[in-house]
Motif scaffolding. Structure first.
Motif, PDB file in Angstrom:
ATOM      1  N   UNK A   1      -0.577 -19.475  27.381  1.00  9.79           N
ATOM      2  CA  UNK A   1      -1.255 -20.706  26.967  1.00  9.79           C
ATOM      3  C   UNK A   1      -1.498 -20.730  25.468  1.00  9.79           C
ATOM      4  N   UNK A   2      -1.835 -19.585  24.908  1.00  8.98           N
ATOM      5  CA  UNK A   2      -2.165 -19.508  23.488  1.00  8.98           C
ATOM      6  C   UNK A   2      -0.928 -19.588  22.604  1.00  8.98           C
ATOM      7  N   UNK A   3       0.056 -18.786  22.874  1.00 11.07           N
ATOM      8  CA  UNK A   3       1.220 -18.681  21.999  1.00 11.07           C
ATOM      9  C   UNK A   3       2.239 -19.784  22.263  1.00 11.07           C
ATOM     10  N   UNK A   4       2.662 -19.916  23.510  1.00 12.00           N
ATOM     11  CA  UNK A   4       3.736 -20.863  23.799  1.00 12.00           C
ATOM     12  C   UNK A   4       3.270 -22.319  23.765  1.00 12.00           C
ATOM     13  N   UNK A   5       2.094 -22.571  24.382  1.00 12.09           N
ATOM     14  CA  UNK A   5       1.646 -23.958  24.484  1.00 12.09           C
ATOM     15  C   UNK A   5       0.627 -24.351  23.418  1.00 12.09           C
ATOM     16  N   UNK A   6       0.181 -23.408  22.603  1.00  8.42           N
ATOM     17  CA  UNK A   6      -0.696 -23.703  21.490  1.00  8.42           C
ATOM     18  C   UNK A   6      -2.062 -24.251  21.866  1.00  8.42           C
ATOM     19  N   UNK A   7      -2.633 -23.770  22.967  1.00  7.20           N
ATOM     20  CA  UNK A   7      -3.957 -24.240  23.377  1.00  7.20           C
ATOM     21  C   UNK A   7      -4.997 -23.824  22.346  1.00  7.20           C
TER      22      UNK A   7
ATOM     23  N   UNK B   1     -10.102 -25.117  24.980  1.00  7.62           N
ATOM     24  CA  UNK B   1      -9.301 -25.154  26.202  1.00  7.62           C
ATOM     25  C   UNK B   1      -9.091 -23.735  26.749  1.00  7.62           C
ATOM     26  N   UNK B   2      -8.944 -22.763  25.838  1.00  7.42           N
ATOM     27  CA  UNK B   2      -8.770 -21.373  26.264  1.00  7.42           C
ATOM     28  C   UNK B   2     -10.033 -20.829  26.921  1.00  7.42           C
ATOM     29  N   UNK B   3     -11.203 -21.271  26.479  1.00  9.22           N
ATOM     30  CA  UNK B   3     -12.452 -20.830  27.101  1.00  9.22           C
ATOM     31  C   UNK B   3     -12.543 -21.290  28.552  1.00  9.22           C
ATOM     32  N   UNK B   4     -12.074 -22.492  28.828  1.00 13.40           N
ATOM     33  CA  UNK B   4     -12.057 -22.975  30.215  1.00 13.40           C
ATOM     34  C   UNK B   4     -11.118 -22.125  31.067  1.00 13.40           C
TER      35      UNK B   4
END
Length: 96
Positions: free
Chosen positions: A8-14, A18-21
């Motif tokens: 989610x962080x690297x590929x989709x750039x969240x 959004x990462x906390x959820x």
């Protein structure tokens, strides 16, 4: 679950909000699965001594399913618990 976080962080750039959820959901899932599997096996009486120093989901006495001369006291149907709570998650982790 760390794989999902990095995906989610690297590929989709969240972003951080959004990462906390996602982090809350992944923590809930991991704690829920761990506790539910531990308590369900405890309530079923599935923990039995294994060769060595630990207890795990096993028939009692050990190897009674393999030896016709030994009567199983408990654990005749625990092989499916081993499959569900150990082998399938291990294979899923290797596949992720």
């Amino acid at each position: 679950f760390l794989t999902f976080y990095f995906l989610a962080c690297v590929k989709y750039g969240w972003k951080k909000t959004k990462l906390l959820k996602l982090e809350r959901v992944l923590h809930f899932v991991s704690v829920f699965l761990s506790l539910s599997s531990a308590f369900s096996m405890l309530m079923a009486g599935a923990y039995n001594p294994v060769v060595g120093w630990c207890c795990w989901v096993e028939s009692y006495p050990m190897f009674c399913l393999d030896d016709e001369n030994v009567e199983c006291i408990r654990g005749k149907k625990f092989k499916w618990l081993q499959l569900i709570f150990m082998y399938i998650p291990a294979l899923l982790c290797m596949g992720a």
